[in-house]
Scaffold this motif. Structure first.
Motif, mmCIF file in Angstrom:
data_model
loop_
_atom_site.group_PDB
_atom_site.id
_atom_site.type_symbol
_atom_site.label_atom_id
_atom_site.label_comp_id
_atom_site.label_asym_id
_atom_site.label_seq_id
_atom_site.Cartn_x
_atom_site.Cartn_y
_atom_site.Cartn_z
ATOM 1 N N GLU A 178 -4.199 -5.177 -1.799
ATOM 2 C CA GLU A 178 -4.354 -6.282 -2.425
ATOM 3 C C GLU A 178 -2.577 -7.010 -2.770
ATOM 4 O OE1 GLU A 178 -5.724 -8.236 -6.532
ATOM 5 O OE2 GLU A 178 -7.097 -6.723 -5.676
ATOM 6 N N ALA A 179 -1.867 -6.025 -3.342
ATOM 7 C CA ALA A 179 -0.549 -6.584 -3.540
ATOM 8 C C ALA A 179 0.189 -6.866 -2.474
ATOM 9 C CB ALA A 179 0.290 -5.375 -4.411
ATOM 10 N N VAL A 180 0.059 -5.993 -1.347
ATOM 11 C CA VAL A 180 0.795 -6.205 -0.177
ATOM 12 C C VAL A 180 0.278 -7.634 0.583
ATOM 13 C CG1 VAL A 180 1.256 -5.471 2.298
ATOM 14 C CG2 VAL A 180 1.274 -3.868 0.204
ATOM 15 N N SER A 181 -0.882 -7.884 0.158
ATOM 16 C CA SER A 181 -1.529 -9.056 0.931
ATOM 17 C C SER A 181 -0.659 -10.319 0.477
ATOM 18 C CB SER A 181 -3.106 -9.367 0.756
ATOM 19 O OG SER A 181 -3.249 -9.574 -0.816
ATOM 20 N N LYS A 182 -0.144 -10.257 -0.506
ATOM 21 C CA LYS A 182 0.662 -11.606 -0.901
ATOM 22 C C LYS A 182 2.004 -11.658 -0.185
ATOM 23 C CE LYS A 182 -1.360 -10.804 -5.550
ATOM 24 N NZ LYS A 182 -2.410 -11.788 -5.092
ATOM 25 N N SER A 183 2.047 -10.747 0.828
ATOM 26 C CA SER A 183 3.567 -10.987 1.664
ATOM 27 C C SER A 183 2.843 -11.176 2.958
ATOM 28 C CB SER A 183 4.556 -9.852 1.358
ATOM 29 O OG SER A 183 3.793 -8.501 1.883
ATOM 30 N N ASN A 184 3.794 -11.017 4.057
ATOM 31 C CA ASN A 184 3.351 -10.988 5.273
ATOM 32 C C ASN A 184 3.847 -9.691 6.232
ATOM 33 O OD1 ASN A 184 2.401 -13.605 5.257
ATOM 34 N ND2 ASN A 184 4.644 -14.470 5.697
ATOM 35 N N CYS A 185 3.776 -8.606 5.183
ATOM 36 C CA CYS A 185 4.225 -7.230 5.829
ATOM 37 C C CYS A 185 3.111 -6.615 6.706
ATOM 38 C CB CYS A 185 4.654 -6.275 4.712
ATOM 39 S SG CYS A 185 6.125 -6.960 3.494
ATOM 40 N N VAL A 186 2.773 -7.136 7.955
ATOM 41 C CA VAL A 186 2.051 -6.461 8.708
ATOM 42 C C VAL A 186 2.293 -5.058 8.976
ATOM 43 C CG1 VAL A 186 1.134 -6.547 11.097
ATOM 44 C CG2 VAL A 186 1.627 -8.740 9.583
ATOM 45 N N ASP A 187 3.474 -4.625 9.081
ATOM 46 C CA ASP A 187 3.659 -3.242 9.471
ATOM 47 C C ASP A 187 3.420 -2.512 8.314
ATOM 48 O OD1 ASP A 187 4.625 -3.944 12.070
ATOM 49 O OD2 ASP A 187 6.694 -4.020 11.457
ATOM 50 N N LEU A 188 3.656 -2.936 7.099
ATOM 51 C CA LEU A 188 3.313 -1.994 5.983
ATOM 52 C C LEU A 188 1.802 -1.715 5.782
ATOM 53 C CD1 LEU A 188 4.188 -0.493 3.443
ATOM 54 C CD2 LEU A 188 4.275 -2.788 2.254
ATOM 55 N N VAL A 189 1.026 -2.850 6.282
ATOM 56 C CA VAL A 189 -0.237 -2.796 5.996
ATOM 57 C C VAL A 189 -0.717 -1.643 7.026
ATOM 58 C CG1 VAL A 189 -2.547 -3.795 6.477
ATOM 59 C CG2 VAL A 189 -0.531 -5.162 5.078
ATOM 60 N N ASP A 190 -0.198 -1.788 8.265
ATOM 61 C CA ASP A 190 -0.629 -0.861 9.486
ATOM 62 C C ASP A 190 -0.471 0.618 8.876
ATOM 63 O OD1 ASP A 190 -1.631 -3.003 10.820
ATOM 64 O OD2 ASP A 190 0.236 -3.276 11.860
ATOM 65 N N ALA A 191 0.641 0.599 8.370
ATOM 66 C CA ALA A 191 1.165 2.018 7.988
ATOM 67 C C ALA A 191 0.102 2.542 6.938
ATOM 68 C CB ALA A 191 2.282 1.860 7.470
ATOM 69 N N ARG A 192 0.076 1.727 5.944
ATOM 70 C CA ARG A 192 -0.944 2.165 4.642
ATOM 71 C C ARG A 192 -2.409 2.610 5.216
ATOM 72 N NH1 ARG A 192 2.169 4.586 1.149
ATOM 73 N NH2 ARG A 192 3.620 3.029 -0.005
ATOM 74 N N LEU A 193 -2.985 1.626 6.284
ATOM 75 C CA LEU A 193 -4.091 1.917 6.728
ATOM 76 C C LEU A 193 -4.500 3.286 7.695
ATOM 77 C CD1 LEU A 193 -5.143 -1.561 8.235
ATOM 78 C CD2 LEU A 193 -6.375 -0.421 6.115
ATOM 79 N N LYS A 194 -3.269 3.632 8.123
ATOM 80 C CA LYS A 194 -3.077 4.685 8.945
ATOM 81 C C LYS A 194 -3.028 6.096 7.915
ATOM 82 C CE LYS A 194 -0.686 7.456 12.491
ATOM 83 N NZ LYS A 194 -0.657 8.628 11.740
ATOM 84 N N GLU A 195 -2.583 6.026 6.945
ATOM 85 C CA GLU A 195 -2.461 6.769 5.783
ATOM 86 C C GLU A 195 -4.008 7.200 5.302
ATOM 87 O OE1 GLU A 195 0.090 6.304 2.498
ATOM 88 O OE2 GLU A 195 1.831 5.902 3.632
ATOM 89 N N MET A 196 -4.544 5.977 5.210
ATOM 90 C CA MET A 196 -6.022 6.097 4.283
ATOM 91 C C MET A 196 -6.923 7.033 5.528
ATOM 92 S SD MET A 196 -6.696 2.426 2.754
ATOM 93 C CE MET A 196 -8.075 3.098 1.949
ATOM 94 N N SER A 197 -6.815 6.384 6.799
ATOM 95 C CA SER A 197 -7.673 7.083 7.701
ATOM 96 C C SER A 197 -7.368 8.568 8.048
ATOM 97 C CB SER A 197 -7.234 6.421 9.207
ATOM 98 O OG SER A 197 -8.000 6.824 10.166
ATOM 99 N N ASP A 198 -5.731 8.971 7.860
ATOM 100 C CA ASP A 198 -5.623 10.409 7.971
ATOM 101 C C ASP A 198 -5.854 11.294 6.702
ATOM 102 O OD1 ASP A 198 -4.087 9.732 10.404
ATOM 103 O OD2 ASP A 198 -2.148 9.769 9.326
ATOM 104 N N CYS A 216 -3.912 -12.903 8.436
ATOM 105 C CA CYS A 216 -3.941 -14.473 8.365
ATOM 106 C C CYS A 216 -2.871 -15.181 7.845
ATOM 107 C CB CYS A 216 -5.318 -14.903 7.618
ATOM 108 S SG CYS A 216 -6.779 -14.719 8.287
ATOM 109 N N ASN A 217 -2.184 -14.264 6.981
ATOM 110 C CA ASN A 217 -0.903 -15.229 6.219
ATOM 111 C C ASN A 217 0.140 -15.003 7.518
ATOM 112 O OD1 ASN A 217 -2.185 -15.702 3.688
ATOM 113 N ND2 ASN A 217 -1.475 -13.858 2.769
ATOM 114 N N ALA A 218 0.271 -13.919 8.080
ATOM 115 C CA ALA A 218 1.224 -13.770 9.193
ATOM 116 C C ALA A 218 0.947 -14.464 10.470
ATOM 117 C CB ALA A 218 1.298 -12.300 9.351
ATOM 118 N N GLY A 219 -0.333 -15.013 10.669
ATOM 119 C CA GLY A 219 -0.511 -15.947 11.621
ATOM 120 C C GLY A 219 -0.883 -14.968 12.957
ATOM 121 N N ARG A 220 -1.338 -13.814 12.573
ATOM 122 C CA ARG A 220 -1.756 -12.783 13.463
ATOM 123 C C ARG A 220 -2.825 -12.932 13.902
ATOM 124 N NH1 ARG A 220 2.074 -8.561 14.173
ATOM 125 N NH2 ARG A 220 0.419 -7.952 16.028
ATOM 126 N N PHE A 221 -3.337 -13.706 14.965
ATOM 127 C CA PHE A 221 -4.852 -14.117 15.356
ATOM 128 C C PHE A 221 -5.326 -12.874 15.601
ATOM 129 C CE2 PHE A 221 -2.826 -18.144 15.866
ATOM 130 C CZ PHE A 221 -3.554 -19.338 15.396
#
Length: 833
Positions: A178-198, A216-221
């Protein structure tokens, strides 16, 4: 000691010492804990400049516990007081913050948008090695995220794990996302999702929602659609999640695609929330797509939702801007059907929609007929607002007088807006507020004060805080201090509590008047109310005092402000330094400078520059260089102004080599010299009899650096060359100066005349005198160059080649300070051939 005595009385018959208190009353009873909270709150809010060594605080500190600290923190209205108390508690022996006290102050700082102390707090929580539950960690991370401190949130999340202070669960990860969602750090989100999955965590709705927001904020359709489909497949899809994607389409300017998505969602029987409709309609209107906004507005009504007043307000506002009265009235009629009561803003928009008084009367008839007196008053208030906004303050004042039951001779009569039984509503506080504010802005303060009196005296209507503030602000802007203080007294008598704006409006006026005693009295009053004096007003007081050569009084004022518990801004201190330097009190300025550093303040580059300039002017350049070293050690970057002061100081001391070394250092530090730098060097070199080097520096400035010298630079060069006995070269630069439409001062011409006379070149000296006369630059009797110019005229009168022309200039009055009688009195006839 009041707090300690109160505790002692409550804890009888036990022996009275801190050890017994700790042994017998830990944890403290709820009643005592509450009492302690009240005592601590009182000490930190009601006393100026509370010292950590306060005896009452020393008596209370042994009873601190996290629950008590948390209670006290939330009791403060000021984040500064909360932070001060938190810091004090951190330093008390035997006490240690827990996760809940850290979260309490984090929440306070986050809401106040105080990023610097919040960033420091995240470091403190690590230093203290405070253990945290996943829930507490998540809360702290959310506070950082709300303040936009995404990097800090991400770093803290990793460090508490590496140091074994917390083991995050899904909730903690969701808070981080939720904190990261206030930025456009797509790479950081991907890394954290991988951690959760692992780690085997299952993504839930609260995991995927911020992820969708980031994409959406980053414009990644592509990624946004992948997450959206995942949400849909897992049955998490709701109106809010849908609105994130639809609103993203809207922000990207693809309103039609957003509308297509709406229709797809309708086909899939996804229910839209009222908030979803509202957000999207507002989004469509921001993109100037009224057509789609109205379509969605109809869908909203068909779905059984009653549009709220904000939607009607914005839609009527669009029609009002387009001057489409019929459309706006249609929406107004619809509001009545839905029993949505219009507010002043909507009525004002309807009135502003009218193109002329004919439409205005029509509007009044259509919307005023069914109104009760309260609604009718609101309608009249809207009309008053429109009149004030259209700069028709006299008409607004006249209409308000009609509402008060008075007759008026103005061209706008109240009966034009009456209905059955000549109903004109009585004004309320809002009516007076609109007109009083308009009168204040128009400078009609006597009328404004008169209306203020009429409010309570004629109709018993009490003024609100906004009215009082507007009136006080207007009076203070016109330096009517006594009237503004009278309004303040009436406010307090009626039970109205002044706001920070109220006090600061008066404080600013006192500062403009240099009323030090009045300003300090008001600061004491402000402290009682918990209000801080605005920095700009303190700085204004210092500057005004220094302007009138009262720098010592300015310094005393700053000391008194500190005594009251307020820390002035460094800009105010810099103004005080400058004021002391202007009255040649450099030592006092240095003493003040060192004093504020000793108090823990951090002078900025401007403060250092001010002090260095003063030292250089006093020819104490070595001390100025020590200050330069000091500021560099503190991490401050010297500016061009810094180096210019040093170069000027060395030049005035005749140390040209040191000045040139300073210039080289500027280049080394990446500080490009400006025209002032080069002008100072040119002047210094000429004063030292080194005209060749001066011309080399001049050419470097113009030819190599491409800088455009101004009048001061040209005059410095011309004057300097004259002093070096090179008037012919000086004239060349004088001509260039004039070709750029710059006008030399009289002292430049005087220097040229003197230089030519020194070379016995009287004809060129005469030419300079004639030009000086034509330009109106001949020195008057009060000019320090008058005697030099007069001596030159006498010298030219003695020369047969120039005497006739000089006599003509004198006879014609072109040299006003010398007359023919003065010439004759000099008995020059025998000297002139």
């Amino acid at each position: 000691m009041k707090a300690f005595c109160l505790l002692r009385n409550r804890l009888k018959p036990f022996p009275i010492n801190n050890n017994v208190f700790r042994r017998c009353f830990s944890p403290l009873p709820i009643y005592t804990n509450t009492n302690l909270a009240h005592q601590l709150h009182f000490i930190f809010t009601k006393r100026p400049a509370t010292s950590p060594d306060d005896p009452d605080l020393r008596a209370l500190s042994p009873f601190l516990n996290p629950k008590l600290v948390e209670t006290v923190l939330y009791s403060f209205q000021s984040w500064k007081l909360a932070h001060f108390f938190f810091t004090w508690a951190s330093n008390q022996q035997g006490y240690r913050h827990n996760a809940y006290t850290f979260n309490a102050i984090a929440s306070i700082l986050s809401r106040a948008r105080q990023n610097a102390p919040l960033r420091a707090l995240s470091e403190q929580i690590l230093r203290s090695r405070c253990p945290m539950t996943p829930g507490a960690l998540g809360f702290f991370i959310r506070c950082l995220g709300c303040a936009g401190l995404v990097e800090e949130a991400n770093s803290l999340f990793d460090q508490v794990q590496s140091e074994g202070l917390c083991f995050p669960n899904v909730y903690a990860y969701n808070c981080l996302l939720e904190a990261v969602s206030k930025s456009n750090c797509v790479d950081l989100v991907d890394a954290r999702l991988k951690e959760m999955s692992d780690r085997g965590f299952v993504f839930d709705k609260y995991t995927l929602t911020p992820v969708l927001q980031v994409y959406c904020n980053a414009g990644r359709f592509d990624k946004a659609f992948d997450v959206f489909n995942m949400i849909s497949d897992r049955g998490f899809l709701d109106g809010y999640l849908f609105s994130i994607l639809a609103l993203a389409f809207t922000k990207w300017g693809q309103v039609d695609k957003a509308f297509e998505l709406i229709e797809v969602m309708e086909a899939r029987n996804v229910d839209f929330t009222e908030k979803t409709f509202i957000v999207l309609i507002h989004g469509f209107l921001k993109q100037s797509r009224l057509d789609r906004a109205l379509q969605l507005f109809d869908k909203m009504k068909n779905s059984g939702f009653v549009p709220d007043i904000s939607l009607y307000d914005v839609l009527i506002g669009v029609f009002s801007t387009a001057k489409k009265l019929d459309k706006a009235l249609g929406l107004y009629a619809e509001m009545k059907e839905f029993n949505v009561q219009p507010d002043t803003g909507i009525i004002t928009k309807l009135i502003s929609c009218c193109n002329d008084e004919g439409e205005l009367k029509r509007l009044f008839k259509e919307i005023g007929r069914d109104m009760n007196l309260e609604a009718l008053t609101m309608l009249y208030n809207s009309l008053l607002t429109v009149l004030v906004n259209n700069d028709s303050i006299d008409k607004a004042y006249s209409l308000l007088r009609v509402m008060l039951g008075e007759s008026c001779s103005n061209d706008l009569q109240g009966d034009e807006f009456c209905w059955e039984n000549d109903i004109v509503p009585s004004p309320n506080a809002s009516s007076f507020g609109v007109v009083i504010d308009g009168l204040c802005k128009a400078g009609k303060l006597d009328l404004a004060v008169g209306l203020f009196r009429d409010m309570s005296q004629k109709i018993g209507c009490k003024p609100n805080l906004l009215i009082c503030n507007n009136l006080i602000s207007g009076l203070c802007s016109s330096h009517r201090m006594e009237d503004s203080l009278e309004i303040l007294r009436e406010m307090e008598k009626s039970g109205l509590v002044p706001s920070p704006f109220t006090h600061n409006a008066i404080f600013g006026c006192l500062c403009k008047r240099m009323d030090v005693a009045g300003a300090l009295d008001l600061i004491k009053k402000m402290r009682v109310h918990g209000h801080e004096p605005w920095i700009k007003h303190c700085t204004l007081m210092v500057k005004e005092l220094c302007k009138h050569k009262k720098a010592v009084e300015a310094c005393k004022f700053l000391d008194d402000v500190v005594e009251e518990g307020f820390i002035p801004d460094m800009i105010a201190y810099s103004a005080a330094f400058d004021g002391l330097i202007r009255i040649h009190e450099v030592d006092l300025a240095m003493e003040l400078f060192r004093d504020i550093v000793a108090r823990g303040n951090y002078p900025d580059v401007v403060a250092y520059n001010t002090m260095m300039k003063g030292l250089c002017q006093a020819k104490r350049v070595a001390e100025a260089e020590e200050l330069l070293k000091e500021m560099v050690m503190k991490g401050l970057v010297p500016s061009v102004v810094t180096y210019n002061s040093l170069i000027d100081g060395w030049c005035k001391n005749g140390s040209l080599e040191a000045a040139m070394r300073c210039l080289s250092e500027m280049f080394d530090k990446g500080r490009e010299p400006n025209v002032i730098t080069y002008t100072t060097l040119v002047n210094g070199l000429c004063n030292s009899g080194r005209p060749e080097e001066a011309l080399m520096v001049w050419n470097e400035m113009v030819a190599e650096k491409g800088l455009a010298p101004g009048e001061i630079a040209f005059m410095a060069l011309v004057h300097g060359l004259c002093k070096c006995g090179r008037p012919n070269e000086a004239v060349v630069h004088l001509r260039e100066m004039k070709s750029r439409e710059m006008k030399p001062d009289g002292y430049v011409y005087t220097a040229l005349v003197s230089a030519f006379l020194a070379q016995l070149n009287h004809p060129l000296a005469l030419e300079m005198v004639e030009e000086m006369v034509r330009e109106g630059r001949f020195p008057g009797k009060l000019d320090k160059n008058h005697a030099i110019a007069g001596d030159a005229v006498i010298e030219l009168l003695r020369d047969s080649r120039t005497s006739s022309s000089i006599r003509d200039l004198i006879a014609e009055g072109n040299i006003p300070s010398i007359s023919m009688s003065d010439v004759e009195s000099e008995s020059l006839d025998g000297c002139i051939t």
